[in-house]
Design an enzyme around this catalytic site. Structure first.
Site, PDB file in Angstrom:
ATOM      1  N   LYS A 196       0.859  -1.196   0.000  1.00 24.29           N
ATOM      2  CA  LYS A 196       0.000   0.000   0.000  1.00 24.29           C
ATOM      3  C   LYS A 196       0.888   1.236   0.000  1.00 24.29           C
ATOM      4  CE  LYS A 196      -3.225   3.102   0.745  1.00 24.29           C
ATOM      5  NZ  LYS A 196      -4.175   3.486  -0.336  1.00 24.29           N
ATOM      6  N   CYS A 246      -0.142  11.337  -5.529  1.00 21.54           N
ATOM      7  CA  CYS A 246      -0.044  11.860  -4.172  1.00 21.54           C
ATOM      8  C   CYS A 246      -0.459  13.338  -4.194  1.00 21.54           C
ATOM      9  CB  CYS A 246       1.354  11.677  -3.607  1.00 21.54           C
ATOM     10  SG  CYS A 246       2.650  12.137  -4.734  1.00 21.54           S
TER      11      CYS A 246
HETATM   12  C1  LIG Z   1      -5.645   9.503  -3.697  1.00 16.94           C
HETATM   13  C2  LIG Z   1      -4.560   9.601  -2.659  1.00 16.94           C
HETATM   14  C3  LIG Z   1      -5.168   9.432  -1.258  1.00 16.94           C
HETATM   15  C4  LIG Z   1      -3.932  10.977  -2.731  1.00 16.94           C
HETATM   16  C5  LIG Z   1      -3.454   8.556  -2.924  1.00 16.94           C
HETATM   17  C6  LIG Z   1      -3.772   7.117  -2.517  1.00 16.94           C
HETATM   18  C7  LIG Z   1      -4.788   6.478  -3.398  1.00 16.94           C
HETATM   19  C8  LIG Z   1      -6.036   6.109  -2.926  1.00 16.94           C
HETATM   20  C9  LIG Z   1      -6.467   6.324  -1.527  1.00 16.94           C
HETATM   21  O1  LIG Z   1      -5.724   5.894  -0.577  1.00 16.94           O
HETATM   22  O2  LIG Z   1      -7.548   6.916  -1.374  1.00 16.94           O
HETATM   23  N1  LIG Z   1      -6.962   5.532  -3.756  1.00 16.94           N
HETATM   24  C10 LIG Z   1      -6.695   5.307  -5.084  1.00 16.94           C
HETATM   25  O3  LIG Z   1      -7.535   4.781  -5.851  1.00 16.94           O
HETATM   26  N2  LIG Z   1      -5.461   5.641  -5.572  1.00 16.94           N
HETATM   27  C11 LIG Z   1      -4.509   6.233  -4.783  1.00 16.94           C
HETATM   28  O4  LIG Z   1      -3.399   6.522  -5.290  1.00 16.94           O
END
Ligand SMILES: CC(C)(C)CCc1c(C(=O)O)[nH]c(=O)[nH]c1=O
Length: 309
Positions: free
Chosen positions: A44, A128
């Site tokens: 993750k 990010c």
């Molecule tokens: C969207 C962010 C929270 C900035 C990064 C982590 C992430 C998330 C998330 O942790 O919400 N979900 C996704 O589908 N792609 C991602 O890259």
């Protein structure tokens, strides 16, 4: 053998792995992926400090895919670095996904990862967050350039970037031109979820996830054509780099599509979330059956062979 793959000169038993964020937040999930038929696994996306993430419900699946606004829940980078240090690389390669909340955080994490000197491969998540009011790094080309200039100074090993989907040819051109300035960026993973979609439950007349008024990134069947386009766009534009495909894989034939489009490895997100790690055995079987039926002896013969009309 038939399903053998390779990335950065490293051998993989098959091209499949999880998409970062799915089934990879703690040791139990990571061990389950390590024990599964997946050819490798990715952690993750991690931040400097552990995060709870957003309030639930923050993930929801429909017959056509999923929506999520998890909010980067993760145990913090040291947790995943420790996992990387005890992983059996003879069994299968491992990727560390990094998504610092700032350039400084990314540099701190990457310096620690480099100092640990593990065989883990870094996948830098460019979805990010940026400074409030500005789009995610992947959509802010000046910030993306600055991030890559700083990261390539701090981390002197080949690494990859996880990109959000692009939808305009000029954006494919501009993003690829930036990436091609950094030979250290050895691979590109396309795509992250398609951002800020909205799924509505008619019965309840409501959104289905709590964060962001129901807005979230979508995956699954909804995103396959966009994923394939991004894989092929960067495959065509970045001949010195490899591509990892991600998006819309539920069956062996979808993996075959990603390979034709130019992918070297293929990640599975929504379908893994819904089916569990057993999916990798099914997908490998379906891919092997398709390759055999078509007379291929290896996936290398398929990569990038998409015909145009
Ligand atoms: C969207 C962010 C929270 C900035 C990064 C982590 C992430 C998330 C998330 O942790 O919400 N979900 C996704 O589908 N792609 C991602 O890259």
């Amino acid at each position: 053998s038939l399903l053998s793959a390779s990335l950065l000169g490293i051998d993989f038993a098959n091209p499949l792995l999880n998409a970062s964020g799915v089934y990879c937040r703690d040791v139990a999930e990571l061990d389950a992926l390590a024990a599964s038929a997946a050819g490798s696994l990715v952690t993750k996306s991690c931040t400097l400090l552990a995060r709870e993430g957003n309030p639930e419900p923050r993930y929801y699946a429909t017959p056509l895919g999923s929506i999520n606004s998890m909010g980067l829940p993760n145990a913090g980078y040291q947790y995943y670095l420790a996992y990387a240090q005890q992983h059996d690389y003879a069994a299968k390669p491992l990727f560390l996904s990094v998504a610092g909340l700032s350039l400084a955080d990314n540099l701190t994490m990457l310096a620690a990862i480099r100092a640990a000197d593990t065989p883990a491969i870094v996948e830098l998540n460019l979805s990010c967050p940026n400074v409030p009011g500005k789009p995610q790094i992947g959509y802010d080309f000046a910030a993306m350039t600055a991030m890559l200039e700083a990261v390539t100074q701090a981390y002197d090993r080949p690494f990859g970037v996880k990109l959000p989907p692009y939808f305009d040819i000029a954006h494919f051109d501009e993003a690829a031109a930036i990436l091609n300035r950094f030979p250290q960026v050895a691979f590109v993973t396309c795509i992250n979820s398609i951002g800020n979609a909205l799924i509505i439950d008619v019965e309840a007349e409501s959104v289905v996830i709590k964060p962001k008024d129901g807005f979230g990134g979508i995956g699954g069947d909804y995103v396959l054509p966009t994923a394939l386009a991004n894989v092929n766009a960067f495959y065509r534009r970045c001949p010195a780099k490899q591509i990892i495909g991600c998006g819309g894989v539920t069956r062996g034939e979808h993996i075959f599509m990603h390979l034709l489009a130019g992918a070297s490895l293929v990640q599975v997100g929504t379908a893994l979330y819904e089916e569990g790690p057993g999916i990798f055995a099914r997908l490998n079987d379906e891919l092997a059956e398709l390759l055999t039926r078509k007379g291929y002896r290896g996936i290398e013969e398929v990569r990038g062979k998409l015909r145009t009309l």
